[in-house]
Design a protein around this motif. Structure first.
Motif, PDB file in Angstrom:
ATOM      1  N   UNK A 376     -17.890  39.826 -27.635  1.00 33.20           N
ATOM      2  CA  UNK A 376     -16.635  40.579 -27.632  1.00 33.20           C
ATOM      3  C   UNK A 376     -16.878  41.879 -26.873  1.00 33.20           C
ATOM      4  N   UNK A 377     -16.007  42.206 -25.953  1.00 31.57           N
ATOM      5  CA  UNK A 377     -16.188  43.395 -25.109  1.00 31.57           C
ATOM      6  C   UNK A 377     -15.273  44.503 -25.589  1.00 31.57           C
ATOM      7  N   UNK A 378     -15.866  45.576 -26.090  1.00 30.61           N
ATOM      8  CA  UNK A 378     -15.112  46.745 -26.539  1.00 30.61           C
ATOM      9  C   UNK A 378     -15.373  47.923 -25.600  1.00 30.61           C
ATOM     10  N   UNK A 379     -15.493  47.605 -24.303  1.00 32.19           N
ATOM     11  CA  UNK A 379     -15.767  48.674 -23.330  1.00 32.19           C
ATOM     12  C   UNK A 379     -14.792  48.567 -22.164  1.00 32.19           C
ATOM     13  N   UNK A 380     -14.604  49.660 -21.419  1.00 36.47           N
ATOM     14  CA  UNK A 380     -13.705  49.632 -20.261  1.00 36.47           C
ATOM     15  C   UNK A 380     -14.342  48.990 -19.016  1.00 36.47           C
ATOM     16  N   UNK A 381     -15.571  48.463 -19.165  1.00 37.25           N
ATOM     17  CA  UNK A 381     -16.256  47.809 -18.058  1.00 37.25           C
ATOM     18  C   UNK A 381     -16.402  46.319 -18.350  1.00 37.25           C
ATOM     19  N   UNK A 382     -16.295  45.487 -17.305  1.00 37.09           N
ATOM     20  CA  UNK A 382     -16.576  44.060 -17.463  1.00 37.09           C
ATOM     21  C   UNK A 382     -18.053  43.885 -17.786  1.00 37.09           C
ATOM     22  N   UNK A 383     -18.361  42.879 -18.605  1.00 39.60           N
ATOM     23  CA  UNK A 383     -19.741  42.594 -18.988  1.00 39.60           C
ATOM     24  C   UNK A 383     -20.187  41.273 -18.360  1.00 39.60           C
ATOM     25  N   UNK A 384     -21.463  41.214 -18.022  1.00 40.37           N
ATOM     26  CA  UNK A 384     -22.068  39.978 -17.511  1.00 40.37           C
ATOM     27  C   UNK A 384     -23.191  39.609 -18.446  1.00 40.37           C
ATOM     28  N   UNK A 385     -23.208  38.305 -18.837  1.00 40.07           N
ATOM     29  CA  UNK A 385     -24.228  37.824 -19.758  1.00 40.07           C
ATOM     30  C   UNK A 385     -25.119  36.841 -19.008  1.00 40.07           C
ATOM     31  N   UNK A 386     -26.424  37.113 -19.057  1.00 37.34           N
ATOM     32  CA  UNK A 386     -27.406  36.218 -18.463  1.00 37.34           C
ATOM     33  C   UNK A 386     -28.342  35.755 -19.563  1.00 37.34           C
ATOM     34  N   UNK A 387     -28.744  34.490 -19.490  1.00 35.42           N
ATOM     35  CA  UNK A 387     -29.677  33.995 -20.504  1.00 35.42           C
ATOM     36  C   UNK A 387     -30.535  32.902 -19.901  1.00 35.42           C
ATOM     37  N   UNK A 388     -31.703  32.735 -20.525  1.00 41.54           N
ATOM     38  CA  UNK A 388     -32.598  31.668 -20.101  1.00 41.54           C
ATOM     39  C   UNK A 388     -33.398  31.227 -21.305  1.00 41.54           C
ATOM     40  N   UNK A 389     -33.748  29.961 -21.331  1.00 38.78           N
ATOM     41  CA  UNK A 389     -34.499  29.427 -22.458  1.00 38.78           C
ATOM     42  C   UNK A 389     -34.536  27.931 -22.374  1.00 38.78           C
ATOM     43  N   UNK A 390     -34.124  27.242 -23.468  1.00 36.69           N
ATOM     44  CA  UNK A 390     -34.089  25.791 -23.460  1.00 36.69           C
ATOM     45  C   UNK A 390     -33.205  25.276 -22.331  1.00 36.69           C
ATOM     46  N   UNK A 391     -32.124  25.990 -22.069  1.00 40.78           N
ATOM     47  CA  UNK A 391     -31.248  25.683 -20.942  1.00 40.78           C
ATOM     48  C   UNK A 391     -31.030  26.982 -20.205  1.00 40.78           C
ATOM     49  N   UNK A 392     -31.094  26.929 -18.878  1.00 37.32           N
ATOM     50  CA  UNK A 392     -30.990  28.157 -18.101  1.00 37.32           C
ATOM     51  C   UNK A 392     -29.694  28.132 -17.317  1.00 37.32           C
ATOM     52  N   UNK A 393     -29.001  29.273 -17.305  1.00 40.25           N
ATOM     53  CA  UNK A 393     -27.758  29.344 -16.552  1.00 40.25           C
ATOM     54  C   UNK A 393     -27.138  30.703 -16.712  1.00 40.25           C
ATOM     55  N   UNK A 394     -26.098  30.949 -16.018  1.00 42.12           N
ATOM     56  CA  UNK A 394     -25.371  32.199 -16.187  1.00 42.12           C
ATOM     57  C   UNK A 394     -23.891  31.894 -16.173  1.00 42.12           C
ATOM     58  N   UNK A 395     -23.132  32.665 -16.937  1.00 38.44           N
ATOM     59  CA  UNK A 395     -21.687  32.488 -16.938  1.00 38.44           C
ATOM     60  C   UNK A 395     -21.115  33.087 -15.676  1.00 38.44           C
ATOM     61  N   UNK A 396     -20.383  32.317 -14.956  1.00 34.81           N
ATOM     62  CA  UNK A 396     -19.689  32.797 -13.780  1.00 34.81           C
ATOM     63  C   UNK A 396     -18.207  32.542 -14.002  1.00 34.81           C
ATOM     64  N   UNK A 397     -17.428  33.562 -13.759  1.00 37.13           N
ATOM     65  CA  UNK A 397     -16.000  33.403 -14.076  1.00 37.13           C
ATOM     66  C   UNK A 397     -15.795  33.553 -15.565  1.00 37.13           C
TER      67      UNK A 397
END
Length: 478
Positions: A376-397
């Motif tokens: 949940x984003x409670x800031x005036x800036x867009x957030x980007x989430x990156x993760x890696x582990x058992x499955x690697x990927x990044x949310x785009x869009x």
């Protein structure tokens, strides 16, 4: 009177030898010495002034002097009393002496021609060292009085051979440009048809030697250009026929890292071959080498990037894998490359100055074997989430959490539920990530504002658990 006439004829015939013998017969000692001095001066002048170069002038001059001596002998011999000896004796002596002089002159005049022919034979065989010896013999100063054109022809042959010898000396010192220029001068001297028919083949061989030298010590481009010039300049020659095999050897010699599976050096090895196609358009030999490099580059690039990633050389790995993704977007490995680039990004952020991302907050249940993470984003800036582990990927869009239009910056860095931030009753942007259960590294950052410190953490996501956290931005005053 008859005696005086025969005496004059004998003196004239003896003087015709050019040796002043008629004066000796007449006992005119002064005239004999004088004729010798004049003859000696003429001979010295002829030797010193290269008489063979202007033969008709000197032949005329010597003929006039000889005619003068003949006339002078006849005149003085006819004016004196008849001799006491039989008249045929001095005539016979004069004829014999003249015959000896003529025979000697014929043999003398043939010497330069014989030496020239021996020199030309050696020259035609490419043995210029021997040829020069014979040419030197033909052009010796003593031969100037032959008035033979063989001297000038021998001098010309010697000059050509000296060019060849100088070129060969340069080749012996591996000065191939000097040797090539020398043979070019040699061929130009004879308008492409030199006395030595093998000169053009030798020039082609020197071009091949130069190319081999560049293949060993020069750049790929320089070596290729030298090889490519051979079939263009000497079609059908043995060196031209050897060029394809030499180019194969060049590729093998310059891609040893590729053959050894040393991937990153292999990428650097391949690049010069790739550039050949652009430098030598419409050249099938260049295209063949460039094609081999193009075929090998994808595997080398991919393996190099993955090697650097495993060795934690993240900057190099990113550069290489981004090049791979740019060049080969449809490659079956592009998905793995994208995942690895995300892992590199996370690793680089994690190794820098970051905030600690707290463990996620369980907020309910999820299907067995999976976990869901709500951001949940409670800031005036867009957030980007990156993760890696058992499955690697990044949310785009949908993986980027939009900025919260009604939210403001708080008084702390990115964090979880705290104070007045993330209070209920406000519709905030969210995104949910569904993952297999396991251990993950997460990064949350603001891509639009580099002044905001990214947060990094390692999360253990349990099977069947739903997680939810709210993030805000707060200004730090310390």
């Amino acid at each position: 009177m008859a005696g005086s006439s025969s005496r004059g004829a004998a003196a004239a015939l003896l003087n015709a030898s050019g040796l002043g013998a008629g004066y000796l017969y007449l006992r005119l000692w002064g005239r004999a010495v004088g004729s010798w001095l004049v003859t000696a001066l003429l001979v010295l002048a002829a030797l010193g002034l290269h008489a063979s170069g202007t033969p008709w002038f000197w032949i005329t001059l010597f003929a006039l002097w000889l005619a003068h001596q003949v006339y002078s002998g006849w005149k003085h011999g006819s004016a004196g009393p008849p001799g006491r000896r039989a008249p045929w004796l001095p005539l016979t002596a004069g004829a014999a002496l003249l015959a000896l002089v003529i025979a000697g002159a014929v043999q003398y005049r043939g010497g330069p021609q014989d030496a020239l022919e021996r020199g030309d034979t050696a020259h035609a065989a490419g043995d210029c060292a021997t040829a020069v010896e014979h040419y030197d013999a033909a052009t010796a100063t003593r031969n100037e009085l032959t008035f033979s054109p063989a001297l000038d022809r021998a001098a010309d042959g010697r000059a050509g051979c000296r060019i060849v010898l100088t070129a060969e000396a340069a080749a012996g010192e591996a000065d191939y440009p000097g040797a090539i220029n020398g043979y070019g001068d040699y061929l130009a001297r004879y308008d492409g048809t030199p006395p030595w028919p093998g000169a053009e083949d030798r020039l082609a061989g020197l071009h091949l030697d130069q190319a081999d030298s560049l293949a060993a010590d020069g750049t790929v481009e320089a070596a290729y250009a030298a090889y490519a010039a051979i079939p263009a300049g000497f079609p059908g020659s043995a060196p031209a026929a050897a060029v394809p095999d030499r180019l194969d050897a060049l590729y093998e010699a310059r891609t040893t890292a590729l053959a050894a599976g040393d991937h990153c050096p292999a990428v650097d090895e391949l690049r010069p071959f790739l550039e050949l196609a652009g430098e030598h358009r419409d050249d099938p030999l260049a295209e063949d080498l460039a094609g081999r490099a193009r075929d090998a580059l994808p595997d080398a690039l991919y393996a190099c990037g993955m090697d650097d990633y495993r060795d934690e050389h993240y900057t190099d790995a990113r550069t290489t894998l981004e090049e791979f993704r740019s060049l080969y977007p449809d490659d079956a490995r592009s998905g793995q490359v994208d995942d690895t680039l995300i892992a590199i990004e996370i690793a680089q952020i994690g190794s820098g100055s970051t905030g600690d991302l707290p463990d996620p907050t369980p907020a309910g249940s999820a299907p067995g074997g999976t976990a869901t993470v709500e951001i949940v984003n409670d800031s005036p800036e867009a957030l980007e989430i990156l993760y890696t582990g058992t499955e690697t990927g990044t949310e785009t869009g949908t993986g980027t959490v939009d900025a919260c239009g009604g939210c403001t910056t708080q008084s702390d860095l990115l964090s979880g539920w705290s104070g007045s931030a993330c209070q209920a009753g406000i519709d905030r942007p969210t995104t949910t990530i569904r993952l297999p259960a396991g251990t993950y590294e997460f990064v949350v950052r603001t891509p639009g504002d580099s002044s905001v410190t990214p947060f990094h953490g390692t999360w253990e996501l349990s099977s069947g658990t739903a997680y939810s956290d709210c993030y805000f931005i707060e200004t730090s005053y310390y």
